[in-house]
Each structure stands twice: as C-alpha cells, then as structure tokens.
Scaffold this active site. Structure first.
Site, short mmCIF file in Angstrom:
data_model
loop_
_atom_site.label_atom_id
_atom_site.label_comp_id
_atom_site.label_asym_id
_atom_site.label_seq_id
_atom_site.Cartn_x
_atom_site.Cartn_y
_atom_site.Cartn_z
N TRP A 296 -6.28 2.81 -2.52
CA TRP A 296 -4.70 2.92 -2.62
C TRP A 296 -4.92 4.23 -3.44
CZ3 TRP A 296 -1.03 4.10 -6.20
CH2 TRP A 296 0.25 3.69 -6.14
N ASN B 195 -11.81 1.08 -9.20
CA ASN B 195 -10.32 0.29 -8.44
C ASN B 195 -9.57 0.96 -10.76
OD1 ASN B 195 -7.84 -0.23 -8.83
ND2 ASN B 195 -8.36 -2.68 -8.89
N GLY B 196 -8.84 1.66 -10.40
CA GLY B 196 -8.19 2.44 -11.24
C GLY B 196 -7.96 3.68 -11.42
N ARG C 87 -4.25 -5.15 -0.88
CA ARG C 87 -4.59 -4.60 -2.13
C ARG C 87 -4.56 -2.84 -2.10
NH1 ARG C 87 -7.06 -7.46 -6.14
NH2 ARG C 87 -6.77 -6.00 -7.98
N HIS D 72 33.26 1.12 -7.40
CA HIS D 72 32.99 2.63 -9.00
C HIS D 72 32.10 3.58 -7.83
CE1 HIS D 72 35.07 -0.04 -11.64
NE2 HIS D 72 34.08 -0.84 -11.45
N GLU E 298 17.52 -8.08 -4.32
CA GLU E 298 15.80 -8.26 -3.67
C GLU E 298 16.33 -8.78 -2.34
OE1 GLU E 298 12.87 -8.83 -4.48
OE2 GLU E 298 11.58 -10.34 -3.55
N CYS F 102 -6.94 -0.88 -4.35
CA CYS F 102 -8.09 -1.32 -4.62
C CYS F 102 -8.55 -2.17 -4.46
CB CYS F 102 -8.66 -0.33 -5.01
SG CYS F 102 -8.04 1.71 -5.48
N LYS G 211 -0.34 -4.10 -3.31
CA LYS G 211 -0.09 -6.09 -3.76
C LYS G 211 -0.04 -6.35 -4.91
CE LYS G 211 1.02 -9.99 -2.71
NZ LYS G 211 2.66 -9.90 -2.59
N GLU H 254 11.56 -1.82 1.61
CA GLU H 254 9.91 -1.39 1.42
C GLU H 254 9.04 -2.44 2.76
OE1 GLU H 254 7.83 -4.29 -1.18
OE2 GLU H 254 9.26 -6.04 -0.62
N LYS I 7 13.63 -5.55 -0.21
CA LYS I 7 12.34 -6.49 0.94
C LYS I 7 12.91 -5.38 2.42
CE LYS I 7 10.64 -8.06 -0.70
NZ LYS I 7 10.54 -8.90 -2.66
C1 F6R Z 1 7.68 -6.50 -3.57
C2 F6R Z 1 6.97 -6.87 -4.54
C3 F6R Z 1 6.75 -6.17 -6.01
C4 F6R Z 1 6.22 -6.21 -6.95
C5 F6R Z 1 5.82 -5.85 -8.02
C6 F6R Z 1 5.40 -6.76 -9.17
O1 F6R Z 1 7.78 -7.40 -2.45
O2 F6R Z 1 5.73 -7.42 -4.04
O3 F6R Z 1 7.74 -5.55 -6.12
O4 F6R Z 1 7.19 -7.60 -7.39
O5 F6R Z 1 4.47 -5.03 -7.97
O6 F6R Z 1 4.22 -7.63 -9.10
P1 F6R Z 1 3.38 -8.93 -9.52
O7 F6R Z 1 4.67 -9.84 -9.71
O8 F6R Z 1 2.21 -9.06 -8.85
O9 F6R Z 1 3.56 -8.19 -11.21
#
Ligand code: F6R
Length: 614
Positions: free
Chosen positions: A75, A101-102, A27, A510, A487, A2, A609, A494, A491
């Site tokens: 969000w 927000n929260g 966000r 396995h 990772e 948010c 984000k 997501e 990527k």
């Molecule tokens: C994936 C991504 C998320 C963040 C996770 C932690 O691309 O961005 O998995 O890595 O939400 O976020 P931070 O690093 O801000 O604590």
C-alpha cells in the site's frame, strides 16, 4: 497496511509466499513481489505493479525452486505504485533483500548520507534506503546480518516491520518490529513470518508476536532467538492461534464483504455468548469486569477510534450516557493525538479498533497512557497490538474481517458497547430493574432480527439498480440513527466511489438542503422511536425540493410508505439497538451499487484494511 510474509524450511517457499500474499492482499494491493534464495545462492526476485495475480502471471511457468523467501503486497506511501517501487528491495551490492511495512521518517537524511558514500537508489521508497543502510553498516562494522540490522535500526526513526535475507545464507531470516505488527509461526522444522497470522494459520497454530523494539534471528540451525535493540535477550512466548481456516475463505459467496454481511446474525451471537442472560438478569464483559468501578468513578470516558470504529464509538456515547449516565467524549484518534488534549488521571480512555493495529489509535493510546489515564480496548483481532497495549478490554469475536469495508466488525463493536452500557447501568442502578430486563431480552433477540433485516437484500438490490449511477447521495438520521447515517455514507463512498454525506437529519436545513434536487437520493433512517415525527418533517422538506427519498422504516409502517419513493422495512426494536439493524440495508445497498458499477468491493482503490501508518 502492506502485507508481509516470509518462510524458511524444507517446503517450496514460492507456493507459501504466493498463498500468503493472497491472504494478505486485503492489507494493500498496489503492487506485490517476492525474493527467494535459489539452491545456488542467487536471488530469485520478482515484483510488479498490481495484484498478486499479476505477480503470478509475471513469474509464469518459470520453475521457482527455493526454500527460503520473503514476499510483500504494498500500500504505497513513498513513491507511486509501480514495478520499481514494489518490494522486496535489494541492497546496492545485491546481497540483501528486504520487505518493509511502515514509514521510515528520517529516510531523506539517511538517503543523502548514503548517497554521499556512493550508494545509488533506483526507487522512490524509504524501504530501499533501509536495506542500503543495513548493507553499509554490515560492511563498515564487519558484522553478520543480525548485528547489522540491530545497529542500523538505531539510526532509524519511524515505524517498521521488516524481514531481511542475505543470499549467502539461505537458512536464516532476520525480522524486526516497531509500531507495525509482525507474527512468527513456529512450524515442526520450519518458520513462517506474517504481518498478521492469516498466511501462517494453514501451517501452524503456534506463534510468537514480536514486540516493539525486538529483533528476531530465525535460523534452521539455531532456532528462534529474540533480542531487544539494546541487545538484551528476550525469551519468546509461544501463543496458540484461535483462527479457523474457513474463516479466511469466501465460503461460496462472490465477495468477502457479502459473506461478512450475512455472517452477522452469527457474529453478534458469538459476541454476546456467555456475556448476557436475560433469564438470569445477567450481563457482564469478563475483560472489563474488574474495571467497572474505575469507569463509574471516572471523571469521564473518552472514546478514541478511526473510521467505522469511530462511528461505533458515537453509538457508544449515546448508549453510555443514556443508560449508565457517564459523560462520554468521542474523538478521532488522529486529531486527539496531535491537539494537546487535556487528559486526567481519572479519565478512562476506550479505544475501539477492528484490526487493533491502527497507527493513530495506537498513538492516542500511548499519549493517554503517559498522562496516567486508564486505557480499555474493544478489538476484533485477538493478540493485536492495541489489545496488548490496553490495561483491559473486550474482544468482539466477529472472526477475521477480510473485506476492506468494515461490516460485521461494526455491528459487533456496537454489541459490545451495548453490553458495556447495560453492565454499567446495572452496577450503578441507573436503569430500573424491569426496564433493564426488557433491554436484555431485546438485545438477546437482535441476532434473529438481523436475520430478518438481511431479507431486505432483494429490495436493496432493486433500489441499487435505480440509483447506481448517482453522483451524490445524502444519508440522514437522528439520535441513535445519526451515526448509522454516517456509516451508511462511508460505506457507499468507500466501495462505490459515489460521493456521499451523512448528516443529523435536523442539520440538513443548515446547509446540505441546498444540494437537494430531483437527482439527489436521500437515504433516511425513519424507524419508530422518539424522533420519528421529527424525521417525518425532515423527509417532507426533502420531498418539497423534489429529492428522492429512500427510507429505512419499521416493519408495517404504512404511513411512511406513502411518503417515500422507496422503503426498506426492518424489524422493530428498542431505539438504542436500532443502529445494529438499520445499518444492514445500508451495507447491502452500498455492496450492490458497487458491484453494479464494476468496483472491486473487497479491495477498493487507495484503501487498505489495517491502517498502520498515520
Ligand atoms: C471503513 C473502514 C475504516 C476503518 C478504520 C479503522 O469501512 O474499515 O474506516 O474502520 O480504518 O480501522 P480499525 O477499526 O481497524 O482501527
């Protein structure tokens, strides 16, 4: 999670709010809304499902003349994303408007109580309960808005960053925070509020970060006054923002994600600046320097993080154990905080977070702090909550990351972890001097090698064309490349919504090997290094089952070219720095596949984000 923006002053509030919401859209982007107070003391209240651009269309050509207002991009937590649940929410008497927000955890109890007092609710949100509660307290106690907010928050459990306005007073904003960030921008003769500094930086560099349990009274007549919930007066500390406006723009790229992928040679260089000199045999992280002995004498290090940052933590585990011989455990913050972990006073906990606001990571930090452990942090966002909650730490200096999928933050986190491991190894003497020097030279050369790795873009695009319609994908790696496989899979899933799994290559037999058939692309990190031969065997196992193998290989490796269906060559480096290079093609592959599938790469569905709710 948010985005919040607010303004009071002489400028046109609507323009500031819309521009701010666009900057904050990363966000949350389920719905957006604004509420402003018109010159004749009426609310101008617009909100709708979808993006900020939908909100703009919804407002259309109507003239919106106001000098105070609040805006929100959501969000969804409580209630689906629709027009009604969008913020701002109004009180029952339509005198107050609030953005939040929260999560208000006891909203259900409060809602029942308020309903019994005659309040009617139109939305499913916890936020609407909060604004009704403030209205009720204001009426019952016969107090002003600031006092009503202060008293109401005593009844609330959960996390919040809120801004409230009262239509009878167009010169005043009230803001409060607990566990969700809030920044106040101090203009010449006006004030701004943001859930982060991005909507503020265009207008002023002077900001005040609100702390947990603080309420701000912002008035064009009396300025900024801050009190704690217990009414104690706080003297605001004004800090200077370091963000450059260009960093918040796409700079000619089609998407923020692509821009951020291509920024990596620079961001890694920025991250190392002043911290390493191979010529002088020097490596140090200023923020953590004083804690070196504490770390070396610690029982163990526990790395806590979420998502991509957790993957960086795994690389950190390999680096710290390998180079500095420190026992390391890597934990998901969300599990750590709830599983009653054993934490000793001589543990060092290292939190890794791009945003510095992740709720689970913050809660894990608080838990470890209560148990007496030393808390260090690696954060990207300067001044973020985690960077302020830790005893010491290092910034990654990657600049604002706007694309929701983390790219440059990951490589910067791994760079800081490499510097940390090398600094500790030097101090402890666990790596021979000549080898240490070789490693320092190699790390210094990584930004140039990342530039080389970025030249795989065209190859990645071609391969993406072939596999863009896959339903599943497997990512394999061993040793330092195992977190890279995780990772890579994260990527892809997501941003392109293709189901992908990352696995240690040897674990494939396995279980996951059962998935392999001619439809299954298998992305393998098979660069030259100690596990090269073993990975070759794993590739053969995939080939024997007709899987399609796409290999990230070391430049000039002819042998593997013969074996793979496709190959992407990256420069040679020390195994421990390979995660930085090998992750680049994975970022590019997921970017291209997502674009080809018509996905919104910068704002993938259901994500946000900064995950400021647990
Ligand atoms: C994936 C991504 C998320 C963040 C996770 C932690 O691309 O961005 O998995 O890595 O939400 O976020 P931070 O690093 O801000 O604590």
């Amino acid at each position: 999670m948010c985005g919040i923006v607010a303004y009071v002053g002489e400028k046109n509030a609507y323009e500031i709010l819309i521009k701010g919401l666009k900057r904050l859209e990363y966000r949350g982007y389920d719905s957006a809304g604004v509420a402003m107070i018109s010159n004749n003391h009426e609310f101008l209240h617009y909100k709708c499902k979808g993006k900020v651009s939908n909100l703009e269309e919804h407002v259309g050509q109507q003239s919106v003349d106001a000098h105070i207002g609040i805006g929100h991009t959501r969000w969804a937590t409580h209630g689906p994303a629709n027009d009604v649940n969008a913020h701002p929410h109004l009180s029952g008497n339509e005198e107050l408007a609030l953005i939040h927000n929260g999560i208000i955890e006891n909203y259900d109890v409060l809602k029942k109580e308020l309903t019994s007092r005659g309040h009617n609710f139109v939305s499913d949100t916890d936020t609407e309960v909060l604004v009704h509660l403030i209205e009720e307290v204001k009426k019952q106690e016969d107090v002003g808005l600031f006092e009503a907010v202060r008293l109401a928050l005593h009844q609330v459990t959960g996390a919040y960053a809120i801004v409230v306005i009262d239509k009878s007073n167009p010169r005043e904003l009230i803001a409060a925070k607990k566990s969700s960030p809030l920044v106040i921008g101090m203009g010449e003769d006006d004030f701004f509020i943001g859930s982060d500094a991005t909507p503020i930086v265009e207008y002023t560099n002077n900001v005040v970060y609100l702390e947990d349990g603080e309420i701000a009274h912002i008035s064009l007549d009396t300025g900024l006054k801050i009190r704690k919930l217990d009414n104690k007066v706080i003297t605001p500390t004004i800090q200077e923002l370091q963000i450059q406006l260009e960093a918040l723009e796409k700079g000619g790229y089609e998407h923020f994600m692509l821009k951020e992928i291509f920024e990596q040679p620079k961001t890694i260089k920025d991250c190392m600046r002043g911290r390493i000199s191979a010529q002088k045999g020097h490596v140090s992280l200023g923020g953590i320097l004083d804690y070196q002995d504490k770390i070396l004498n610690a029982r163990r290090m526990i790395i806590i993080a979420c998502g991509t940052s957790w993957h960086a933590g795994l690389v950190g585990e390999y680096l710290l154990e390998d180079l500095a011989r420190i026992p390391v455990e890597v934990e998901y913050a969300s599990e750590f905080r709830y599983r009653n972990p054993v934490i000793y006073e001589d543990d060092v906990v290292l939190a890794i977070s791009q945003s510095g606001e992740t709720a689970d990571t913050l809660a894990a930090i608080k838990l470890a702090k209560e148990k007496g452990a030393t808390i260090l942090g690696i954060c990207n966002v300067v001044g973020s909550t985690i960077s302020r909650e830790t005893h010491a730490g290092s910034y990654t200096h990657a600049g604002p990351e706007i694309g929701v999928a983390s790219t440059k933050a990951f490589t910067a986190q791994v760079t800081v972890l490499s510097l940390l491991a090398l600094m500790l190894a030097k101090r402890k003497g666990t790596v021979e001097k000549s080898r240490l020097n070789r490693l320092l030279f190699e790390l210094e050369s990584i930004p140039d090698k990342v530039t080389e790795a970025l030249k795989t873009d065209a190859a990645c695009e071609l391969i993406s064309e072939i596999y863009k319609n896959s339903s599943n994908a497997l990512y394999l790696g061993r040793g330092y490349s195992f977190p890279v496989a995780l990772e890579g899979a994260l990527k892809l899933k997501e941003i392109s919504y293709i189901h992908a799994e990352g696995y240690p290559a040897a674990e494939m037999k396995h279980g996951p090997i059962a998935l392999i058939d001619e439809e299954m692309p298998v992305f393998v990190v098979a660069t030259k290094g100690p596990s090269y031969e073993k990975v070759i065997s794993n590739i053969q196992e995939v080939k024997a089952r007709k899987g399609k193998v796409i290999v990230i290989s070391t430049k000039g490796d002819e042998y593997i070219k013969e074996m793979a269906d496709h190959y992407i060559e990256i420069p040679e480096t020390e195994e421990m720095f390979m995660p930085i290079l090998a992750t680049i093609p994975f970022q590019l592959l997921s970017y291209h596949m997502a674009v080809m599938r018509g996905c919104n790469v910068d704002q993938p569905r259901n994500l946000a984000k900064a995950v400021t709710v647990e």
